[in-house]
Design a protein around this motif. Structure first.
Motif, PDB file in Angstrom:
ATOM      1  N   PRO A  69       0.819  -1.217   0.000  1.00 43.83           N
ATOM      2  CA  PRO A  69       0.000   0.000   0.000  1.00 43.83           C
ATOM      3  C   PRO A  69       0.853   1.267   0.000  1.00 43.83           C
ATOM      4  N   PRO A  72      -1.276   7.150   0.292  1.00 49.11           N
ATOM      5  CA  PRO A  72      -2.698   7.535   0.334  1.00 49.11           C
ATOM      6  C   PRO A  72      -3.606   6.470   0.952  1.00 49.11           C
ATOM      7  N   ARG A  73      -3.166   5.206   0.980  1.00 44.58           N
ATOM      8  CA  ARG A  73      -4.018   4.127   1.513  1.00 44.58           C
ATOM      9  C   ARG A  73      -3.591   3.664   2.895  1.00 44.58           C
ATOM     10  N   TRP A  74      -2.591   4.291   3.473  1.00 43.48           N
ATOM     11  CA  TRP A  74      -2.096   3.822   4.769  1.00 43.48           C
ATOM     12  C   TRP A  74      -3.169   3.851   5.844  1.00 43.48           C
ATOM     13  N   SER A  75      -4.009   4.861   5.824  1.00 43.85           N
ATOM     14  CA  SER A  75      -5.038   4.979   6.865  1.00 43.85           C
ATOM     15  C   SER A  75      -6.082   3.870   6.783  1.00 43.85           C
ATOM     16  N   GLN A  76      -6.146   3.180   5.657  1.00 44.42           N
ATOM     17  CA  GLN A  76      -7.136   2.123   5.466  1.00 44.42           C
ATOM     18  C   GLN A  76      -6.576   0.727   5.766  1.00 44.42           C
ATOM     19  N   VAL A  77      -5.269   0.641   5.979  1.00 35.26           N
ATOM     20  CA  VAL A  77      -4.653  -0.661   6.257  1.00 35.26           C
ATOM     21  C   VAL A  77      -5.089  -1.133   7.636  1.00 35.26           C
ATOM     22  N   SER A  78      -5.527  -2.378   7.726  1.00 33.13           N
ATOM     23  CA  SER A  78      -5.995  -2.914   9.003  1.00 33.13           C
ATOM     24  C   SER A  78      -5.645  -4.392   9.116  1.00 33.13           C
ATOM     25  N   THR A  81      -8.158  -6.648   7.077  1.00 33.62           N
ATOM     26  CA  THR A  81      -8.164  -6.646   5.614  1.00 33.62           C
ATOM     27  C   THR A  81      -6.791  -6.847   4.980  1.00 33.62           C
ATOM     28  N   ASP A  82      -5.703  -6.660   5.744  1.00 37.52           N
ATOM     29  CA  ASP A  82      -4.390  -6.641   5.093  1.00 37.52           C
ATOM     30  C   ASP A  82      -3.313  -7.509   5.723  1.00 37.52           C
ATOM     31  N   ARG A  85      -0.806 -10.187   3.990  1.00 37.97           N
ATOM     32  CA  ARG A  85      -0.942 -10.068   2.540  1.00 37.97           C
ATOM     33  C   ARG A  85       0.442 -10.180   1.900  1.00 37.97           C
TER      34      ARG A  85
END
Length: 276
Positions: A69, A72-78, A81-82, A85
């Motif tokens: 990631p 811009p997508r760091w805040s969505q990493v959880s 979900t990740d 991976r």
């Protein structure tokens, strides 16, 4: 002495007390049966969730690597979900800021060697390059250096590509042991803590466990990668069976008590009838 008339007057009172006791026992038994059965059903639901989680993680681990990631997508990493991976990334290692983190692996006790990687977009990802034995972390081997300015601006040469498993940061420390940045003692791969101690900015909130043999040819050491242990405690089926068994035991005990009480009443009624 108590005559027959007195005994007949006392019988209804005794009968009422027995009925109240039976009612209380019946309510208590019903409550316990519902409680234990509900807990068993909850564990069955948890079992389904755990099996689905294991299946998702296995799918991520064995899938083809995808790009790690970007900022811009760091805040969505959880974690949901990740984590685990299979990812790929490229950049330049900052070996001088490597941090040893205490670890126990199949190779014995030692350290994970966590090294910042300057990626192609200018951000930094901490990479757990692998395991080194305790003897390799001799005094002064990995000093607690702090970066001044942007250390990625001084990197040069071709970027190095690697693959690994995305992992969620481990803040705080290990079991009963807290990280001590001042003494450069680390018991968990605390991304934010390590980044702050090394003076690094724009660091991803996750780290990557590198696969085996991912170091470039010019690396100053050769840690053993690919030692990630993926395991999930899954005792929900045992718990479910235990709760359901307790519910059946309570139901059986109540049936036995109720049946015994009814038998005694029938025998008493027959005896009273014969005396009459």
């Amino acid at each position: 002495m108590m005559d027959r008339h007195d005994r007949e007057e006392g019988a209804p009172a005794t009968g009422r007390k027995g009925s109240i006791a039976k009612a209380v026992l019946a309510v208590l038994a019903l409550f316990l049966i519902v409680l234990f059965a509900g807990l068993g059903t909850w564990q069955v639901q948890r079992l389904g969730w755990k099996l689905a989680l294991i299946e998702r993680v296995n799918t991520r681990v064995h899938a083809k690597p995808v790009a790690a990631p970007l900022a811009p997508r760091w805040s969505q990493v959880s974690k949901e979900t990740d984590e685990y991976r299979h990812v790929s990334l490229a950049g330049h290692f900052l070996y001088e800021y490597s941090t040893p983190v205490q670890a126990v692996t199949e190779l014995g006790a030692g350290y994970w060697l966590v090294t910042p990687l300057c990626t192609l977009d200018g951000s930094i990802v901490l990479v757990n390059r692998g395991f080194i034995p305790a003897a390799d972390n001799r005094p002064g081997a990995y000093p607690a250096r702090r970066a001044s300015g942007n250390p990625c601006s001084s990197t040069s040469g071709p970027a190095h590509s690697l693959t690994g498993l995305l992992r969620i940061a481990e803040p705080g420390g290990g079991f009963l042991r807290e990280n001590d940045p001042a003494k450069n003692r680390w018991f968990s791969r605390d991304v934010a803590g390590i980044a702050a101690a090394r003076g690094l900015a724009k660091v991803a909130p996750f780290f990557v466990d590198a696969a085996r043999g991912q170091d470039p040819a010019g690396a100053p050491e050769r840690p053993v990668g690919g030692l990630t242990v993926i395991s999930f405690q899954n005792s929900h089926l045992v718990y479910a069976i235990t709760w359901y068994a307790l519910a059946l035991m309570v139901a059986g005990a109540w049936w036995f008590v109720a049946r015994s009480g009814t038998g005694k009443e029938n025998r008493k009624a027959r005896n009273d009838g014969s005396k009459a």
